[in-house]
Write a protein that holds these residues in place. Structure first.
Motif, PDB file in Angstrom:
ATOM      1  N   PRO A 137      57.385  41.928  46.425  1.00  0.00           N
ATOM      2  CA  PRO A 137      58.808  42.249  46.354  1.00  0.00           C
ATOM      3  C   PRO A 137      59.160  42.908  45.018  1.00  0.00           C
ATOM      4  O   PRO A 137      58.347  42.909  44.086  1.00  0.00           O
ATOM      5  N   ARG A 138      60.320  43.447  44.920  1.00  0.00           N
ATOM      6  CA  ARG A 138      60.909  44.081  43.727  1.00  0.00           C
ATOM      7  C   ARG A 138      60.167  45.333  43.284  1.00  0.00           C
ATOM      8  O   ARG A 138      60.773  46.381  43.153  1.00  0.00           O
ATOM      9  N   MET A 139      58.871  45.247  43.058  1.00  0.00           N
ATOM     10  CA  MET A 139      58.057  46.413  42.705  1.00  0.00           C
ATOM     11  C   MET A 139      56.665  46.205  43.275  1.00  0.00           C
ATOM     12  O   MET A 139      55.977  45.261  42.913  1.00  0.00           O
ATOM     13  N   ASP A 140      56.268  47.090  44.200  1.00  0.00           N
ATOM     14  CA  ASP A 140      54.951  46.914  44.826  1.00  0.00           C
ATOM     15  C   ASP A 140      53.832  47.340  43.875  1.00  0.00           C
ATOM     16  O   ASP A 140      54.074  47.852  42.776  1.00  0.00           O
ATOM     17  N   GLY A 141      52.612  47.110  44.301  1.00  0.00           N
ATOM     18  CA  GLY A 141      51.461  47.393  43.463  1.00  0.00           C
ATOM     19  C   GLY A 141      51.289  48.862  43.123  1.00  0.00           C
ATOM     20  O   GLY A 141      50.873  49.199  42.017  1.00  0.00           O
ATOM     21  N   PHE A 142      51.610  49.753  44.058  1.00  0.00           N
ATOM     22  CA  PHE A 142      51.489  51.180  43.785  1.00  0.00           C
ATOM     23  C   PHE A 142      52.402  51.585  42.622  1.00  0.00           C
ATOM     24  O   PHE A 142      51.984  52.253  41.693  1.00  0.00           O
ATOM     25  N   GLU A 143      53.660  51.170  42.713  1.00  0.00           N
ATOM     26  CA  GLU A 143      54.621  51.501  41.657  1.00  0.00           C
ATOM     27  C   GLU A 143      54.229  50.831  40.338  1.00  0.00           C
ATOM     28  O   GLU A 143      54.332  51.433  39.268  1.00  0.00           O
ATOM     29  N   PHE A 144      53.759  49.582  40.419  1.00  0.00           N
ATOM     30  CA  PHE A 144      53.323  48.878  39.227  1.00  0.00           C
ATOM     31  C   PHE A 144      52.191  49.651  38.532  1.00  0.00           C
ATOM     32  O   PHE A 144      52.229  49.881  37.316  1.00  0.00           O
ATOM     33  N   ILE A 145      51.199  50.078  39.302  1.00  0.00           N
ATOM     34  CA  ILE A 145      50.073  50.834  38.734  1.00  0.00           C
ATOM     35  C   ILE A 145      50.581  52.118  38.081  1.00  0.00           C
ATOM     36  O   ILE A 145      50.184  52.463  36.966  1.00  0.00           O
ATOM     37  N   GLN A 146      51.471  52.822  38.763  1.00  0.00           N
ATOM     38  CA  GLN A 146      52.009  54.066  38.214  1.00  0.00           C
ATOM     39  C   GLN A 146      52.753  53.815  36.901  1.00  0.00           C
ATOM     40  O   GLN A 146      52.598  54.581  35.945  1.00  0.00           O
ATOM     41  N   GLU A 147      53.531  52.740  36.844  1.00  0.00           N
ATOM     42  CA  GLU A 147      54.269  52.420  35.625  1.00  0.00           C
ATOM     43  C   GLU A 147      53.322  52.057  34.480  1.00  0.00           C
ATOM     44  O   GLU A 147      53.554  52.443  33.335  1.00  0.00           O
ATOM     45  N   VAL A 148      52.275  51.315  34.793  1.00  0.00           N
ATOM     46  CA  VAL A 148      51.278  50.968  33.773  1.00  0.00           C
ATOM     47  C   VAL A 148      50.628  52.238  33.238  1.00  0.00           C
ATOM     48  O   VAL A 148      50.482  52.420  32.021  1.00  0.00           O
ATOM     49  N   ARG A 149      50.245  53.130  34.130  1.00  0.00           N
ATOM     50  CA  ARG A 149      49.540  54.357  33.740  1.00  0.00           C
ATOM     51  C   ARG A 149      50.430  55.327  32.953  1.00  0.00           C
ATOM     52  O   ARG A 149      49.916  56.200  32.253  1.00  0.00           O
ATOM     53  N   LYS A 150      51.734  55.189  33.039  1.00  0.00           N
ATOM     54  CA  LYS A 150      52.644  56.040  32.267  1.00  0.00           C
ATOM     55  C   LYS A 150      52.616  55.693  30.780  1.00  0.00           C
ATOM     56  O   LYS A 150      53.029  56.497  29.955  1.00  0.00           O
ATOM     57  N   GLN A 151      52.142  54.501  30.455  1.00  0.00           N
ATOM     58  CA  GLN A 151      52.140  54.036  29.072  1.00  0.00           C
ATOM     59  C   GLN A 151      50.792  54.341  28.428  1.00  0.00           C
ATOM     60  O   GLN A 151      49.747  53.899  28.911  1.00  0.00           O
ATOM     61  N   ASP A 152      50.820  55.096  27.336  1.00  0.00           N
ATOM     62  CA  ASP A 152      49.593  55.515  26.659  1.00  0.00           C
ATOM     63  C   ASP A 152      48.676  54.352  26.309  1.00  0.00           C
ATOM     64  O   ASP A 152      47.457  54.460  26.406  1.00  0.00           O
ATOM     65  N   ALA A 153      49.258  53.236  25.895  1.00  0.00           N
ATOM     66  CA  ALA A 153      48.463  52.083  25.451  1.00  0.00           C
ATOM     67  C   ALA A 153      47.602  51.503  26.568  1.00  0.00           C
ATOM     68  O   ALA A 153      46.613  50.817  26.294  1.00  0.00           O
ATOM     69  N   TYR A 154      47.946  51.777  27.821  1.00  0.00           N
ATOM     70  CA  TYR A 154      47.252  51.167  28.956  1.00  0.00           C
ATOM     71  C   TYR A 154      46.460  52.168  29.801  1.00  0.00           C
ATOM     72  O   TYR A 154      46.011  51.839  30.891  1.00  0.00           O
TER      73      TYR A 154
END
Length: 120
Positions: free
Chosen positions: A55-72
């Motif tokens: 719920p709230r944010m699925d795994g696909f969106e979570f992965i995309q958000e993580v990958r947007k951050q240089d540190a990760y």
């Protein structure tokens, strides 16, 4: 090794934590992608394990958000899900996932996959 495990199922979070603890791996858990990003901002994981259907944010969106951050960018992300369709796997890879494990999972295989993708 320190791992972030994101899954909306308390049972799966507990199973993952137990498997990792028995292998000498520390972990933090989150109940969905939104919570996962909050926990991630407070830790430096060696790897991330995430479900897809949450719920709230699925795994696909979570992965995309993580990958947007240089540190990760270089952190391996394993998808742990009941989904096994090839199109879902492709979508996860395109989002930035490193690997895919289907539930129910073998704890030894999960730990082995983590060690393989982290080099540890």
């Amino acid at each position: 090794m320190n791992v972030l495990a994101v899954d909306d199922s308390r049972t799966i979070r507990n199973m993952v934590t137990l498997a990792l603890t028995q292998a000498g791996i520390t972990s933090q858990v989150a109940e969905d992608g939104v919570h996962g990003l909050e926990v991630l901002s407070q830790m430096a994981p060696d790897a991330i394990i995430t479900d897809i259907n949450m719920p709230r944010m699925d795994g696909f969106e979570f992965i995309q958000e993580v990958r947007k951050q240089d540190a990760y960018q270089g952190i391996p992300i394993l998808v742990l899900t009941t989904e096994s369709a090839q199109d879902m796997k492709l979508r996860a890879r395109q989002a930035g996932a490193t690997g895919w494990i289907v539930k129910p999972f073998d704890p030894a295989k999960l730990v082995g996959a983590l060690r393989m993708v982290t080099g540890g």
